[in-house]
Design a protein around this motif. Structure first.
Motif, mmCIF file in Angstrom:
data_model
loop_
_atom_site.group_PDB
_atom_site.id
_atom_site.type_symbol
_atom_site.label_atom_id
_atom_site.label_comp_id
_atom_site.label_asym_id
_atom_site.label_seq_id
_atom_site.Cartn_x
_atom_site.Cartn_y
_atom_site.Cartn_z
ATOM 1 N N PRO A 194 0.838 -1.202 0.000
ATOM 2 C CA PRO A 194 0.000 0.000 0.000
ATOM 3 C C PRO A 194 0.875 1.256 0.000
ATOM 4 C CG PRO A 194 -0.072 -1.097 2.144
ATOM 5 C CD PRO A 194 0.730 -1.976 1.237
ATOM 6 N N SER B 269 1.008 3.813 1.723
ATOM 7 C CA SER B 269 1.452 4.381 2.997
ATOM 8 C C SER B 269 2.861 3.924 3.368
ATOM 9 C CB SER B 269 0.462 3.998 4.100
ATOM 10 O OG SER B 269 0.301 2.588 4.110
ATOM 11 N N ARG C 204 -13.580 -4.114 -1.442
ATOM 12 C CA ARG C 204 -12.521 -3.107 -1.598
ATOM 13 C C ARG C 204 -13.076 -1.688 -1.371
ATOM 14 N NH1 ARG C 204 -10.415 -2.417 -6.868
ATOM 15 N NH2 ARG C 204 -8.354 -1.661 -6.407
ATOM 16 N N TYR D 224 -10.824 1.099 0.306
ATOM 17 C CA TYR D 224 -9.807 1.662 -0.593
ATOM 18 C C TYR D 224 -10.476 2.517 -1.667
ATOM 19 C CZ TYR D 224 -7.225 1.716 -5.007
ATOM 20 O OH TYR D 224 -6.668 2.122 -6.191
#
Ligand code: BG6
Length: 484
Positions: free
Chosen positions: A123, A125, A226, A229
Motif C-alpha cells: 500500500p 502508505s 474493496r 480503498y
C-alpha cells in the motif's frame, strides 16, 4: 539481456496483488523459460511463517489444471528457488536481516555479480519508508538494483510530486519502474504497430477523418470488499487518470523517432501536455444502486453511508494540436455494469452526402479485453440484385487468427521488461506529472475541496451505466451505426 545472478524480492508477499498477479506472473515466466538463469525469488511481508507455510500459500496462488502434470511439476521446481523472510516495513533492522538473507543465498552464485529486483506490492502508505530502507540496508553493491512500484502514485498533482521527489532521494529514474499494467496488455502494445506500420490507417489518423474516440472500461462487479480503498480514490483515480489516459496517449502521440523508451515516452508526454484540465461540463458522474439482487455502492459496509464517490465517470478530453484540434476523446469507466469489456472505438466522419443517404460511419474498434480483436465497420453493397449498402465488419479476432499463440498476461510482459531494464512500458515521472495536471481540478471539485461536491447520478447494478450516457456521448457527435 537478462542478467544472471538475479534475486527478485516481492515485498508484500502475502497481500492481494502478490497473490493474484505477481506470483502467477513470475510462475508464468518461469514456465515459458523467461526467468534469468539461476534466479531466486524472496517473498517478504510482516506475517511470520516458515518456508513450508509460504510454499503452501504459493501453491494456492498458482492455478494449473488438474490434468496438467507438467504444470504441477513446474510448481514443485518453482518452490525450490523461492524463499520467505518476514519483517516490518518501517524499521531498519528488518531490512538488515533481509539483506543478510539475500547475501546468504547469493553467496552460492559463481561470480561476484549480484542483481536485485525489488517489487513493491504494497500500500502507498509504506512506499517511501520501504524504498528508503531497501536503498540503505538491502541495496546490492555489486550489480544492478531496480525497484518496481504500483499505483496509486499520489492523489493529485501535489501529493504525486511529494511522492516522486521522496522516491527520487533514494532511487534514480533509471532504477525505477512504475507499473501501469494496461501498458503490458497485448492490444495496447499493438497500437503503435497498427498505427505506424499501416499506411492505410496512418493516413486517416487525424481530425480530417476521425469524428470522435471513446475509450471504455466496463466491469461487471462492484467494489465488493474493496470499498474502503475505493471510496478514498474513486473511479477516476482508479481507472481514468492512469489506465485510460495511457491508452489515449498511445492512440494520439506522434510517431516516435525510434522504439527506444525515451523516444516513445517523449512523444507521449508531448501529446499529454496539449490537453488542458478537464471541464466540469465535460463530465458525467454516476454511482451504482442496488438492482438485480445485487447491493448498491452505499450498501457496502466499508463505504460511508453518505458517500458521493463516483463509481462511474465519463469525461471528454480535448487535444490542442494540429492533428487533433476539435476531436473529442471520451474516456468512460464504471464498476457494476452489464459486462466486462475494455475497448477503444474510433469513429470516422460521415461520407459527404450525395449518392448515399443515412449511411453508417466507419468505426475501428480495438478490443483490449476480453478476447483481443481489431475490427473495422465497413459499408458494403448488400450482395444480390440491389445497390443498397449495409454495415459489415472486417474482423481480426486473435483467438481465430493466432490459434496457437498464448497471449501473455500484462504482468508477465512487464516483469520481463523490468528484468531486461526496458522502460518503454513504464510510466516516466514527467508523464505522471502531466497526467495529474489534467485530472486534478476535476478531482478537487469531486472531492468537495472548493465548494459542495457534485452528486453522482444513480445507475442500477448490472446496467449499461447512467441513462444520461446516451445523450452525453451524442453531444460529442457520436452516432450509432444503423445496424446497432
Ligand atoms: C486496477 C484497478 O488498476 O485495474 C481495479 O485498481 C480494476 O479496480 C483493475 O479492477 C482492472 O484490471 P484488468 O486488468 O482486470 O482490466
Amino acid at each position: 539481456q537478462l542478467k544472471d545472478n538475479t534475486v527478485i524480492v516481492v515485498l508484500g508477499a502475502s497481500g492481494d496483488l502478490a497473490k493474484k498477479k505477481t506470483y502467477p506472473a513470475l510462475f508464468g515466466l518461469y514456465r515459458m523459460g523467461f526467468l534469468p538463469r539461476d534466479v531466486k525469488i524472496v517473498g517478504y511481508a510482516r506475517t511470520k511463517m516458515d518456508d513450508a507455510e509460504y510454499h503452501k500459500r504459493i501453491t494456492s496462488y498458482l492455478k494449473v489444471a488438474d490434468d496438467d502434470a507438467d504444470g504441477k511439476a513446474k510448481i514443485e521446481e518453482f518452490k525450490k528457488f523461492t524463499f520467505y523472510v518476514s519483517g516490518g516495513y518501517e524499521d531498519g533492522p528488518s531490512f538488515e536481516n533481509l539483506n543478510k538473507f539475500l547475501e546468504e543465498i547469493e553467496s552460492k552464485y559463481q561470480s561476484k555479480e549480484r542483481n536485485r529486483l525489488f517489487y513493491l506490492a504494497l500500500p502507498p502508505s509504506v512506499f517511501i519508508p520501504v524504498a528508503q530502507h531497501i536503498r540503505e540496508q538491502a541495496y546490492s553493491k555489486d550489480g544492478i538494483n531496480r525497484i518496481i512500484v504500483e499505483k496509486p502514485f499520489g492523489k493529485d498533482l501535489e501529493s504525486c510530486r511529494v511522492l516522486l521527489s521522496s522516491l527520487k532521494q533514494h532511487w534514480t529514474e533509471d532504477e525505477t519502474f512504475r507499473i501501469d499494467h494496461y501498458l503490458g496488455k497485448e492490444m495496447v502494445k499493438n497500437i503503435l504497430v497498427l498505427r505506424f506500420a499501416n499506411v492505410a490507417l496512418n493516413a486517416a489518423w487525424d481530425k480530417n477523418s476521425i469524428s470522435n474516440v471513446q475509450i471504455t472500461f466496463k466491469e461487471p462487479f462492484g467494489t465488493e470488499g474493496r470499498g474502503g480503498y475505493f471510496d478514498e480514490f474513486g473511479i477516476i483515480r482508479d481507472i481514468l487518470q492512469n489506465h485510460l489516459l495511457q491508452v489515449l496517449s498511445i492512440i494520439t502521440m506522434e510517431r516516435p523517432v525510434s522504439f527506444s523508451a525515451e523516444d516513445i515516452r517523449d512523444e507521449k508526454v508531448k501529446v499529454l501536455r496539449a490537453i488542458p484540465p478537464i471541464e466540469r461540463s465535460d463530465t458525467l458522474l454516476g454511482q451504482y444502486v442496488a438492482a438485480n439482487g445485487k447491493p448498491g455502492y452505499l450498501d457496502d459496509d466499508t463505504v460511508p453511508h453518505n458517500s458521493v464517490c463516483p463509481t462511474y465517470a465519463a469525461t471528454t478530453l480535448w487535444i490542442h494540436n494540429p492533428r487533433w484540434e476539435g476531436v473529442p476523446f471520451i474516456l468512460k469507466a464504471g464498476k457494476a455494469l452489464n459486462e466486462a469489456k475494455v475497448e477503444v472505438r474510433i469513429q470516422f466522419k460521415d461520407v459527404t452526402q450525395g449518392i448515399f443517404k443515412d449511411i453508417s460511419r466507419n468505426e475501428l474498434v480495438l478490443r483490449i479485453q476480453p478476447s483481443e480483436a481489431v475490427y473495422l465497420k465497413l459499408n458494403t453493397k448488400t450482395p444480390g440484385l440491389n445497390t443498397r449498402a449495409i454495415p459489415t465488419e472486417m474482423d481480426l479476432t486473435y483467438k481465430r487468427r493466432f490459434t496457437d499463440i498464448k497471449i501473455p498476461e500484462a504482468y508477465e510482459a512487464l516483469i520481463l521488461d523490468a528484468l531486461r531494464g526496458d522502460h518503454s512500458n513504464f510510466v516516466r515521472d514527467d508523464e505522471l506529472d502531466v497526467a495529474w495536471k489534467i485530472f486534478t481540478p476535476i478531482l478537487h471539485w469531486i472531492d468537495g475541496k472548493n465548494g459542495p461536491a457534485p452528486k453522482p447520478v444513480p445507475y442500477p447494478y448490472g446496467s449499461r451505466g447512467p441513462k444520461e450516457l446516451e445523450s452525453f456521448i451524442a453531444k460529442y457527435g457520436y452516432k450509432r451505426t444503423v445496424a446497432d
